[in-house]
Design a protein around this motif. Structure first.
Motif, PDB file in Angstrom:
ATOM      1  N   ASN A   1       0.826  -1.215   0.000  1.00 28.23           N
ATOM      2  CA  ASN A   1       0.000   0.000   0.000  1.00 28.23           C
ATOM      3  C   ASN A   1       0.855   1.259   0.000  1.00 28.23           C
ATOM      4  O   ASN A   1       0.563   2.233  -0.718  1.00 28.23           O
ATOM      5  CB  ASN A   1      -0.935   0.002   1.211  1.00 28.23           C
ATOM      6  N   TYR A   2       1.895   1.239   0.828  1.00 29.55           N
ATOM      7  CA  TYR A   2       2.769   2.419   0.875  1.00 29.55           C
ATOM      8  C   TYR A   2       3.560   2.556  -0.420  1.00 29.55           C
ATOM      9  O   TYR A   2       3.830   3.670  -0.880  1.00 29.55           O
ATOM     10  CB  TYR A   2       3.708   2.333   2.080  1.00 29.55           C
ATOM     11  N   GLU A   3       3.907   1.422  -1.034  1.00 33.61           N
ATOM     12  CA  GLU A   3       4.582   1.457  -2.334  1.00 33.61           C
ATOM     13  C   GLU A   3       3.699   2.170  -3.362  1.00 33.61           C
ATOM     14  O   GLU A   3       4.183   3.022  -4.129  1.00 33.61           O
ATOM     15  CB  GLU A   3       4.903   0.039  -2.806  1.00 33.61           C
TER      16      GLU A   3
ATOM     17  N   THR B   1      11.574  -5.454   2.975  1.00 36.00           N
ATOM     18  CA  THR B   1      10.643  -4.465   2.439  1.00 36.00           C
ATOM     19  C   THR B   1      10.777  -4.328   0.933  1.00 36.00           C
ATOM     20  O   THR B   1      11.766  -4.766   0.328  1.00 36.00           O
ATOM     21  CB  THR B   1      10.895  -3.089   3.112  1.00 36.00           C
ATOM     22  N   ILE B   2       9.777  -3.715   0.311  1.00 42.01           N
ATOM     23  CA  ILE B   2       9.814  -3.463  -1.129  1.00 42.01           C
ATOM     24  C   ILE B   2      10.708  -2.260  -1.377  1.00 42.01           C
ATOM     25  O   ILE B   2      10.373  -1.145  -0.998  1.00 42.01           O
ATOM     26  CB  ILE B   2       8.393  -3.187  -1.660  1.00 42.01           C
ATOM     27  N   LYS B   3      11.861  -2.466  -2.001  1.00 43.01           N
ATOM     28  CA  LYS B   3      12.827  -1.374  -2.146  1.00 43.01           C
ATOM     29  C   LYS B   3      13.044  -0.960  -3.596  1.00 43.01           C
ATOM     30  O   LYS B   3      13.840  -0.061  -3.866  1.00 43.01           O
ATOM     31  CB  LYS B   3      14.179  -1.794  -1.551  1.00 43.01           C
ATOM     32  N   ASP B   4      12.365  -1.589  -4.513  1.00 38.50           N
ATOM     33  CA  ASP B   4      12.651  -1.328  -5.920  1.00 38.50           C
ATOM     34  C   ASP B   4      12.478   0.140  -6.285  1.00 38.50           C
ATOM     35  O   ASP B   4      13.173   0.653  -7.168  1.00 38.50           O
ATOM     36  CB  ASP B   4      11.734  -2.182  -6.802  1.00 38.50           C
ATOM     37  N   ILE B   5      11.553   0.820  -5.625  1.00 33.26           N
ATOM     38  CA  ILE B   5      11.292   2.214  -6.006  1.00 33.26           C
ATOM     39  C   ILE B   5      12.124   3.202  -5.183  1.00 33.26           C
ATOM     40  O   ILE B   5      12.040   4.403  -5.390  1.00 33.26           O
ATOM     41  CB  ILE B   5       9.806   2.562  -5.849  1.00 33.26           C
ATOM     42  N   VAL B   6      12.929   2.700  -4.249  1.00 28.68           N
ATOM     43  CA  VAL B   6      13.748   3.576  -3.404  1.00 28.68           C
ATOM     44  C   VAL B   6      15.131   3.732  -4.020  1.00 28.68           C
ATOM     45  O   VAL B   6      15.877   2.767  -4.164  1.00 28.68           O
ATOM     46  CB  VAL B   6      13.867   3.013  -1.973  1.00 28.68           C
ATOM     47  N   ALA B   7      15.452   4.972  -4.370  1.00 24.75           N
ATOM     48  CA  ALA B   7      16.760   5.235  -4.981  1.00 24.75           C
ATOM     49  C   ALA B   7      17.840   5.477  -3.935  1.00 24.75           C
ATOM     50  O   ALA B   7      18.991   5.111  -4.122  1.00 24.75           O
ATOM     51  CB  ALA B   7      16.661   6.439  -5.914  1.00 24.75           C
ATOM     52  N   CYS B   8      17.461   6.112  -2.820  1.00 23.51           N
ATOM     53  CA  CYS B   8      18.440   6.448  -1.781  1.00 23.51           C
ATOM     54  C   CYS B   8      17.812   6.181  -0.416  1.00 23.51           C
ATOM     55  O   CYS B   8      16.615   6.397  -0.223  1.00 23.51           O
ATOM     56  CB  CYS B   8      18.845   7.924  -1.862  1.00 23.51           C
ATOM     57  N   GLU B   9      18.638   5.740   0.508  1.00 29.13           N
ATOM     58  CA  GLU B   9      18.164   5.439   1.859  1.00 29.13           C
ATOM     59  C   GLU B   9      19.083   6.083   2.891  1.00 29.13           C
ATOM     60  O   GLU B   9      20.291   5.863   2.881  1.00 29.13           O
ATOM     61  CB  GLU B   9      18.141   3.924   2.066  1.00 29.13           C
TER      62      GLU B   9
END
Length: 472
Positions: free
Chosen positions: A419-421, A455-463
């Motif tokens: 959902n957050y994705e 977690t779903i990280k595919d859409i995260v470019a930087c952390e």
């Protein structure tokens, strides 16, 4: 002395120069301006005096006279006006016995809380102007330092003055609150054994104000300290909010009304929205109040990415002010110890952590390795999308990238579920559509404890994590 390296270098330059130096020092009340000057010069002043809160001209001159006597002026009478006071200071500084800074041999004059000296119809500013322009500006071994917590007064009357002080300043210094890194150093030096999570929480409440942080006592947990400072009957910070604004501003009720209105919206309000509330002043008076609050560091003015030329937003960012209005003003709780760990506590943490991040944008840029890249920070509110979309921090970079920053507070690792994705994808798509930007959009997660490995990280470019905010 913890931190203040840049400021110490400026003061060192004043000592090493071969010209008269006139330095204006300003910054939020309690930020450590007086401490910085007294510690750096080890109290080796040729003359030091301070203004006194809510005293009239005669009383201010009496205090100044006592300082003249302390440093060697034998005249027994109180100066009849500020012109005579500065004339006597000039004669004092010309004495062979005048005290000099031991490293450079220079004469150091420190006038503290200058705005309080400038009482109604006192001609204080004209007398100071005459003192510097007729005598001080020709003394190559003189360092004049003027200081004040009423930042707006210093800026308008000294730094940006178009009269006698125009182009007369040789140095100006805006002393900012400590960063998390500097707070950590201070707390360690004071013997407090706090985790970084607790240090972040202390920043959410006290900000980077050394005066407040020095109240924290070793041997007590952070919650115990907060209870003693704010919720005890004799808590030293229980009434700080009221004292803070009344000591800085004439007609402080006008400023408090604006602050209270801004506290109702976490993302801030435009000038028009403030006026629509019917609770604040209007016209030039509102402009002046907003400028003063920005200059003193209580609020920030920022622009929406799609409204860069007008329509500024004003957002309350001072941690202690927000804490007071959230808990003391409304009397929501009686004990911080009992409040910690409740659902309402974690909701507050989420909002407060966002403010901490906004106060550490330089550290965020360093963590993203773009400190050397030209960039601007904005926020963004969708004007069209349903459901609505909002980004509280975005970094528009010259290298054709925009970091869309998502700030989340969680004691445990934060999980991006499906959902957050979808929400993150929706925000990015709305931003692209409404702004028509061609730049790469990088979703950037700033969480306290990091992202959960599953977690779903595919859409995260930087952390980024909370530790990144502690960069120096």
């Amino acid at each position: 002395m913890i931190g203040r390296e840049k400021e110490k270098n400026v003061l060192e330059d004043c000592l090493n120069s071969n010209r008269p130096e006139f330095l204006a020092l300003y910054g939020r009340r309690r930020v450590g301006k007086t401490y910085l000057i007294k510690e750096f010069f080890d109290n080796t002043f040729s003359f030091y005096s301070t203004g006194v809160y809510k005293c009239n001209t005669k009383q201010q001159l009496r205090v100044f006279k006592e300082a003249l006597t302390k440093y060697g002026d034998a005249t027994e009478t109180i100066p009849k006006d500020w012109f005579e006071a500065f004339s006597r200071l000039e004669r004092l500084l010309e004495q062979d016995t005048v005290k000099r800074e031991y490293r450079s041999g220079k004469r150091i004059v420190f006038l503290d809380e200058l705005p309080w000296m400038d009482t109604a119809r006192s001609n204080f500013k004209s007398a100071l102007d005459y003192f510097w322009n007729s005598w001080g500006s020709s003394q190559k071994d003189l360092v004049l330092i003027v200081c004040g917590s009423a930042t707006s007064w210093i800026i308008k009357n000294i730094v940006e003055d178009n009269g006698g002080f125009y182009n007369r300043l040789t140095q100006k210094m805006h002393l900012m609150p400590f960063s998390l890194n500097e707070c950590e150093q201070l707390l360690i030096s004071n013997g407090l054994k706090l985790s970084r999570k607790q240090i972040v929480e202390s920043y959410m409440i006290l900000g980077g104000i050394p005066y407040y942080l020095n109240y924290l006592k070793p041997g007590l947990s952070l919650s115990q300290n907060i209870d003693k400072l704010f919720f005890g009957e004799d808590g030293p910070l229980r009434y700080e909010f009221n004292q803070l604004f009344s000591s800085l501003f004439k007609n402080s009720d006008q400023y408090v009304a604006i602050i209270k209105e801004l506290s109702k919206n976490k993302s801030g309000l435009t000038r028009s929205e403030l006026i629509d509330s019917k609770h604040v002043v209007e016209g030039k008076e509102l402009t002046r109040c907003l400028d003063d609050l920005c200059q003193c560091g209580f609020i920030r003015a920022y622009t929406d990415f799609t409204r860069k030329t007008n329509g500024k937003y004003y957002q309350l960012i001072d941690p202690l002010t927000l804490f007071h209005l959230s808990f003391l003003e409304q009397k929501r709780i009686d004990s911080w110890m009992e409040f910690v760990g409740t659902p309402a506590y974690y909701t507050w943490c989420g909002l407060a952590f966002e403010r901490v991040c906004l106060l550490h944008i330089n550290q965020i840029k360093k963590a993203l390795e773009i400190a050397g890249v030209s960039s601007n920070t904005f926020a963004w509110r969708s004007k069209k999308s349903k459901p609505g979309a909002q980004i509280d921090l975005l970094i528009d970079r010259k290298d054709d990238v925009i970091n869309l920053c998502e700030i989340k507070y969680s004691v445990e690792e934060f999980e991006i579920d499906s959902n957050y994705e979808k929400e993150l994808i929706h925000k990015a798509e709305c931003f692209r559509h409404e702004t028509a930007t061609k730049k790469a959009l990088w979703t950037t997660m700033i969480t306290y404890a990091g992202l959960k490995k599953t977690t779903i990280k595919d859409i995260v470019a930087c952390e980024l994590t909370g530790n990144d905010l502690f960069r120096d």
